[in-house]
Write a protein that holds these residues in place. Sequence first.
Motif, PDB file in Angstrom:
ATOM      1  N   HIS A 198       4.365  -6.141 -12.237  1.00 29.77           N
ATOM      2  CA  HIS A 198       5.002  -7.472 -11.858  1.00 29.77           C
ATOM      3  C   HIS A 198       4.702  -8.173 -10.519  1.00 29.77           C
ATOM      4  O   HIS A 198       4.559  -9.330 -10.595  1.00 29.77           O
ATOM      5  CB  HIS A 198       6.458  -6.929 -11.757  1.00 29.77           C
ATOM      6  N   LEU A 199       4.153  -7.417  -9.623  1.00 26.43           N
ATOM      7  CA  LEU A 199       3.835  -8.182  -8.355  1.00 26.43           C
ATOM      8  C   LEU A 199       2.460  -8.905  -8.713  1.00 26.43           C
ATOM      9  O   LEU A 199       2.188  -9.664  -8.165  1.00 26.43           O
ATOM     10  CB  LEU A 199       3.626  -6.968  -7.142  1.00 26.43           C
ATOM     11  N   GLN A 200       1.686  -8.308  -9.506  1.00 21.71           N
ATOM     12  CA  GLN A 200       0.332  -9.056  -9.834  1.00 21.71           C
ATOM     13  C   GLN A 200       0.437 -10.137 -10.538  1.00 21.71           C
ATOM     14  O   GLN A 200      -0.265 -11.397 -10.226  1.00 21.71           O
ATOM     15  CB  GLN A 200      -0.526  -7.865 -10.571  1.00 21.71           C
ATOM     16  N   ARG A 201       1.497 -10.304 -11.443  1.00 25.98           N
ATOM     17  CA  ARG A 201       1.749 -11.472 -11.895  1.00 25.98           C
ATOM     18  C   ARG A 201       2.423 -12.569 -10.975  1.00 25.98           C
ATOM     19  O   ARG A 201       2.212 -13.760 -11.390  1.00 25.98           O
ATOM     20  CB  ARG A 201       2.857 -11.419 -13.183  1.00 25.98           C
ATOM     21  N   ARG A 202       2.855 -12.221  -9.786  1.00 26.74           N
ATOM     22  CA  ARG A 202       3.394 -13.036  -8.937  1.00 26.74           C
ATOM     23  C   ARG A 202       2.356 -13.300  -7.844  1.00 26.74           C
ATOM     24  O   ARG A 202       2.876 -13.646  -6.562  1.00 26.74           O
ATOM     25  CB  ARG A 202       4.695 -12.511  -8.394  1.00 26.74           C
ATOM     26  N   SER A 203       1.039 -13.004  -7.955  1.00 31.01           N
ATOM     27  CA  SER A 203       0.170 -13.283  -6.889  1.00 31.01           C
ATOM     28  C   SER A 203       0.117 -12.435  -5.868  1.00 31.01           C
ATOM     29  O   SER A 203      -0.086 -12.952  -4.813  1.00 31.01           O
ATOM     30  CB  SER A 203      -0.187 -14.608  -6.503  1.00 31.01           C
ATOM     31  N   ILE A 204       0.774 -11.214  -5.939  1.00 32.58           N
ATOM     32  CA  ILE A 204       0.595 -10.369  -4.655  1.00 32.58           C
ATOM     33  C   ILE A 204      -0.283  -9.215  -5.125  1.00 32.58           C
ATOM     34  O   ILE A 204       0.297  -8.364  -6.017  1.00 32.58           O
ATOM     35  CB  ILE A 204       2.135  -9.677  -4.410  1.00 32.58           C
ATOM     36  N   GLY A 205      -1.347  -8.914  -4.525  1.00 28.87           N
ATOM     37  CA  GLY A 205      -2.101  -7.999  -4.769  1.00 28.87           C
ATOM     38  C   GLY A 205      -1.844  -6.600  -4.326  1.00 28.87           C
ATOM     39  O   GLY A 205      -1.008  -6.262  -3.687  1.00 28.87           O
ATOM     40  N   PRO A 206      -2.332  -5.577  -5.209  1.00 28.69           N
ATOM     41  CA  PRO A 206      -1.715  -4.048  -4.949  1.00 28.69           C
ATOM     42  C   PRO A 206      -2.447  -3.800  -3.339  1.00 28.69           C
ATOM     43  O   PRO A 206      -2.049  -2.679  -2.893  1.00 28.69           O
ATOM     44  CB  PRO A 206      -2.712  -3.359  -5.847  1.00 28.69           C
ATOM     45  N   GLY A 207      -3.273  -4.494  -2.767  1.00 30.94           N
ATOM     46  CA  GLY A 207      -3.696  -4.283  -1.356  1.00 30.94           C
ATOM     47  C   GLY A 207      -2.747  -4.519  -0.334  1.00 30.94           C
ATOM     48  O   GLY A 207      -2.617  -3.910   0.846  1.00 30.94           O
ATOM     49  N   GLN A 208      -1.546  -5.342  -0.917  1.00 31.75           N
ATOM     50  CA  GLN A 208      -0.396  -5.558   0.208  1.00 31.75           C
ATOM     51  C   GLN A 208       0.382  -4.437   0.085  1.00 31.75           C
ATOM     52  O   GLN A 208       1.344  -4.494   1.299  1.00 31.75           O
ATOM     53  CB  GLN A 208       0.179  -6.901  -0.444  1.00 31.75           C
ATOM     54  N   LEU A 209       0.307  -3.384  -0.680  1.00 34.50           N
ATOM     55  CA  LEU A 209       1.265  -2.317  -0.765  1.00 34.50           C
ATOM     56  C   LEU A 209       0.828  -1.159   0.088  1.00 34.50           C
ATOM     57  O   LEU A 209      -0.315  -0.841   0.018  1.00 34.50           O
ATOM     58  CB  LEU A 209       1.597  -2.213  -2.295  1.00 34.50           C
ATOM     59  N   ASP A 210       1.554  -0.466   1.000  1.00 36.81           N
ATOM     60  CA  ASP A 210       1.264   0.552   1.619  1.00 36.81           C
ATOM     61  C   ASP A 210       2.324   1.646   1.177  1.00 36.81           C
ATOM     62  O   ASP A 210       3.440   1.687   1.447  1.00 36.81           O
ATOM     63  CB  ASP A 210       1.425   0.585   2.974  1.00 36.81           C
ATOM     64  N   TYR A 211       1.818   2.885   0.253  1.00 34.22           N
ATOM     65  CA  TYR A 211       2.772   3.857  -0.250  1.00 34.22           C
ATOM     66  C   TYR A 211       3.182   4.866   0.880  1.00 34.22           C
ATOM     67  O   TYR A 211       2.053   5.608   1.431  1.00 34.22           O
ATOM     68  CB  TYR A 211       2.252   4.411  -1.496  1.00 34.22           C
ATOM     69  N   GLN A 212       4.204   5.247   1.276  1.00 32.95           N
ATOM     70  CA  GLN A 212       4.587   6.223   2.194  1.00 32.95           C
ATOM     71  C   GLN A 212       4.862   7.468   1.319  1.00 32.95           C
ATOM     72  O   GLN A 212       4.458   7.464   0.136  1.00 32.95           O
ATOM     73  CB  GLN A 212       5.898   5.712   2.804  1.00 32.95           C
ATOM     74  N   LYS A 213       5.105   8.689   2.094  1.00 31.15           N
ATOM     75  CA  LYS A 213       5.244   9.924   1.799  1.00 31.15           C
ATOM     76  C   LYS A 213       6.277   9.819   0.674  1.00 31.15           C
ATOM     77  O   LYS A 213       7.567   9.322   0.947  1.00 31.15           O
ATOM     78  CB  LYS A 213       5.478  10.743   2.910  1.00 31.15           C
TER      79      LYS A 213
END
Length: 161
Positions: free
Chosen positions: A66-81
């Motif tokens: 859903h974020l990709q469809r809205r032009s927000i790449g997976p590199g913008q996400l930082d998965y915590q513990k």
Amino acid sequence: MPSFDIVSEVDMSEVENAVQNVMREVGTRYDFKGSKSTVEVVDGGIKVFADDDMKLNQMHELIRGHLQRRSIGPGQLDYQKIDPAAGASVRQMIVVKEGIDRDMARKIVKEIKGSKMKVQVSIQGEELRVTGKKRDDLQSAMQFVKDLGLEQPVQFKNFRD
């Protein structure tokens, strides 16, 4: 003297819209029937609560899609513990990265200076300012940064002639 800025920004309203769409899809999917899985936006990040690890991984896929469809790449996400919650349920915080951190800024500056382009690069907080004598030099610098293949997406703003 022509210049532009290299920034890494995320429109948080788009993140909120994507999270709402994820929750709508979770409510209609058969594999989430009877599940207490939720996703919500909290101060610069996304809070995910799932019944188990399998559902958490499915939620990750939904969020990325859903974020990709809205032009927000997976590199913008930082998965915590991943934190265990009551029973077998788990929760996780996903931080939405904004701004260019020091290490990445130094890497970009080093690469541009190493390419012997006729531009100057300066670090200004969480963005980079690139200046040059000719517009063509700046456009080649833009293309060079795009071709670097950085893990965090960057945008080019404030192009001035």
